[in-house]
Design a protein around this motif. Structure first.
Motif, mmCIF file in Angstrom:
data_model
loop_
_atom_site.group_PDB
_atom_site.id
_atom_site.type_symbol
_atom_site.label_atom_id
_atom_site.label_comp_id
_atom_site.label_asym_id
_atom_site.label_seq_id
_atom_site.Cartn_x
_atom_site.Cartn_y
_atom_site.Cartn_z
ATOM 1 N N ALA A 13 0.822 -1.212 0.000
ATOM 2 C CA ALA A 13 0.000 0.000 0.000
ATOM 3 C C ALA A 13 0.851 1.255 0.000
ATOM 4 O O ALA A 13 0.383 2.322 -0.354
ATOM 5 C CB ALA A 13 -0.946 0.004 1.203
ATOM 6 N N GLY A 14 2.123 1.146 0.354
ATOM 7 C CA GLY A 14 3.006 2.294 0.377
ATOM 8 C C GLY A 14 3.750 2.505 -0.943
ATOM 9 O O GLY A 14 4.703 3.257 -0.989
ATOM 10 N N LEU A 15 3.323 1.840 -1.990
ATOM 11 C CA LEU A 15 3.972 1.963 -3.284
ATOM 12 C C LEU A 15 4.027 3.424 -3.713
ATOM 13 O O LEU A 15 3.035 4.137 -3.656
ATOM 14 C CB LEU A 15 3.195 1.156 -4.334
ATOM 15 C CG LEU A 15 3.720 1.212 -5.757
ATOM 16 C CD1 LEU A 15 5.072 0.516 -5.841
ATOM 17 C CD2 LEU A 15 2.735 0.562 -6.694
ATOM 18 N N ALA A 16 5.211 3.854 -4.123
ATOM 19 C CA ALA A 16 5.383 5.234 -4.576
ATOM 20 C C ALA A 16 6.336 5.235 -5.762
ATOM 21 O O ALA A 16 7.250 4.412 -5.836
ATOM 22 C CB ALA A 16 5.946 6.101 -3.446
ATOM 23 N N LEU A 17 6.101 6.154 -6.679
ATOM 24 C CA LEU A 17 6.971 6.324 -7.837
ATOM 25 C C LEU A 17 7.499 7.746 -7.855
ATOM 26 O O LEU A 17 6.771 8.680 -7.517
ATOM 27 C CB LEU A 17 6.196 6.087 -9.135
ATOM 28 C CG LEU A 17 5.690 4.675 -9.400
ATOM 29 C CD1 LEU A 17 4.792 4.670 -10.636
ATOM 30 C CD2 LEU A 17 6.852 3.726 -9.597
ATOM 31 N N SER A 18 8.722 7.898 -8.269
ATOM 32 C CA SER A 18 9.269 9.244 -8.443
ATOM 33 C C SER A 18 8.602 9.882 -9.656
ATOM 34 O O SER A 18 8.063 9.174 -10.520
ATOM 35 C CB SER A 18 10.780 9.166 -8.672
ATOM 36 O OG SER A 18 11.037 8.605 -9.953
ATOM 37 N N PRO A 19 8.602 11.218 -9.751
ATOM 38 C CA PRO A 19 8.052 11.861 -10.945
ATOM 39 C C PRO A 19 8.705 11.360 -12.239
ATOM 40 O O PRO A 19 8.020 11.168 -13.242
ATOM 41 C CB PRO A 19 8.327 13.344 -10.706
ATOM 42 C CG PRO A 19 8.338 13.478 -9.218
ATOM 43 C CD PRO A 19 8.980 12.197 -8.729
ATOM 44 N N ALA A 20 10.000 11.111 -12.220
ATOM 45 C CA ALA A 20 10.689 10.618 -13.417
ATOM 46 C C ALA A 20 10.193 9.223 -13.809
ATOM 47 O O ALA A 20 9.990 8.931 -14.987
ATOM 48 C CB ALA A 20 12.195 10.606 -13.196
ATOM 49 N N ALA A 21 9.984 8.370 -12.814
ATOM 50 C CA ALA A 21 9.482 7.026 -13.096
ATOM 51 C C ALA A 21 8.047 7.080 -13.609
ATOM 52 O O ALA A 21 7.682 6.362 -14.542
ATOM 53 C CB ALA A 21 9.561 6.161 -11.835
ATOM 54 N N LEU A 22 7.237 7.930 -13.035
ATOM 55 C CA LEU A 22 5.855 8.079 -13.487
ATOM 56 C C LEU A 22 5.819 8.616 -14.919
ATOM 57 O O LEU A 22 5.034 8.146 -15.749
ATOM 58 C CB LEU A 22 5.087 9.000 -12.540
ATOM 59 C CG LEU A 22 3.579 9.037 -12.688
ATOM 60 C CD1 LEU A 22 2.959 7.658 -12.575
ATOM 61 C CD2 LEU A 22 2.987 9.969 -11.648
ATOM 62 N N ASP A 23 6.687 9.570 -15.243
ATOM 63 C CA ASP A 23 6.784 10.088 -16.613
ATOM 64 C C ASP A 23 7.150 8.986 -17.599
ATOM 65 O O ASP A 23 6.614 8.930 -18.701
ATOM 66 C CB ASP A 23 7.828 11.195 -16.710
ATOM 67 C CG ASP A 23 7.271 12.569 -16.434
ATOM 68 O OD1 ASP A 23 6.042 12.699 -16.276
ATOM 69 O OD2 ASP A 23 8.069 13.517 -16.377
#
Length: 141
Positions: free
Chosen positions: A4-14
């Motif tokens: 549930a704590g999954l997070a992506l950096s802005p670069a990874a999301l891009d």
């Protein structure tokens, strides 16, 4: 099962979703993918209201965030109010419930978008490239 704590950096999301749009619960745009930013450079999307810039439809108009929250997970059509590109998308809630993440695409308008916005292979998600190779090979390479 995912963390549930999954997070992506802005670069990874891009890289994963270059046509994404992140929204607050109230409908303020907090971030956009690199390709979506190319489509709306004059609009300076972050900080603006979704409904100030786009008309949304799903078997009828969606004019409020409450209506959008009620249609989460359903395919949507977004049309820029300034007459720009029409986009297809899907919105889902963020894990913390404080906003939404939309993933957008050009749908069948991809060939027109490549030409109109000078897009290249690098402007699309890696998983979308097969369709581009079939549809517009000479245009983007």
């Amino acid at each position: 099962m995912m963390d549930a704590g999954l997070a992506l950096s802005p670069a990874a999301l891009d890289r994963l979703m270059p046509m994404h749009m992140a929204l607050t619960r109230e409908g303020r745009i907090t971030g956009v993918g690199m390709t979506l930013a190319k489509l709306c450079p004059a609009a300076a999307l972050p900080g603006r209201g979704l409904f100030d810039l786009f008309d949304l439809r799903r078997a009828g108009p969606i004019r409020t965030m409450e209506a959008l929250w009620a249609r989460l997970g359903e395919p949507l059509t977004l049309t820029r109010r300034d007459g720009g590109a029409s986009l297809r998308g899907l919105a889902l809630p963020l894990a913390d419930g404080r906003g939404l993440l939309m993933n957008l695409s050009f749908g069948i308008n991809v060939v027109d978008a490549v030409s109109a916005f000078g897009l290249t292979d690098a402007d699309f998600a890696p998983i979308d490239r097969l369709g581009l190779e079939i549809e517009v090979p000479a245009t983007i390479y």
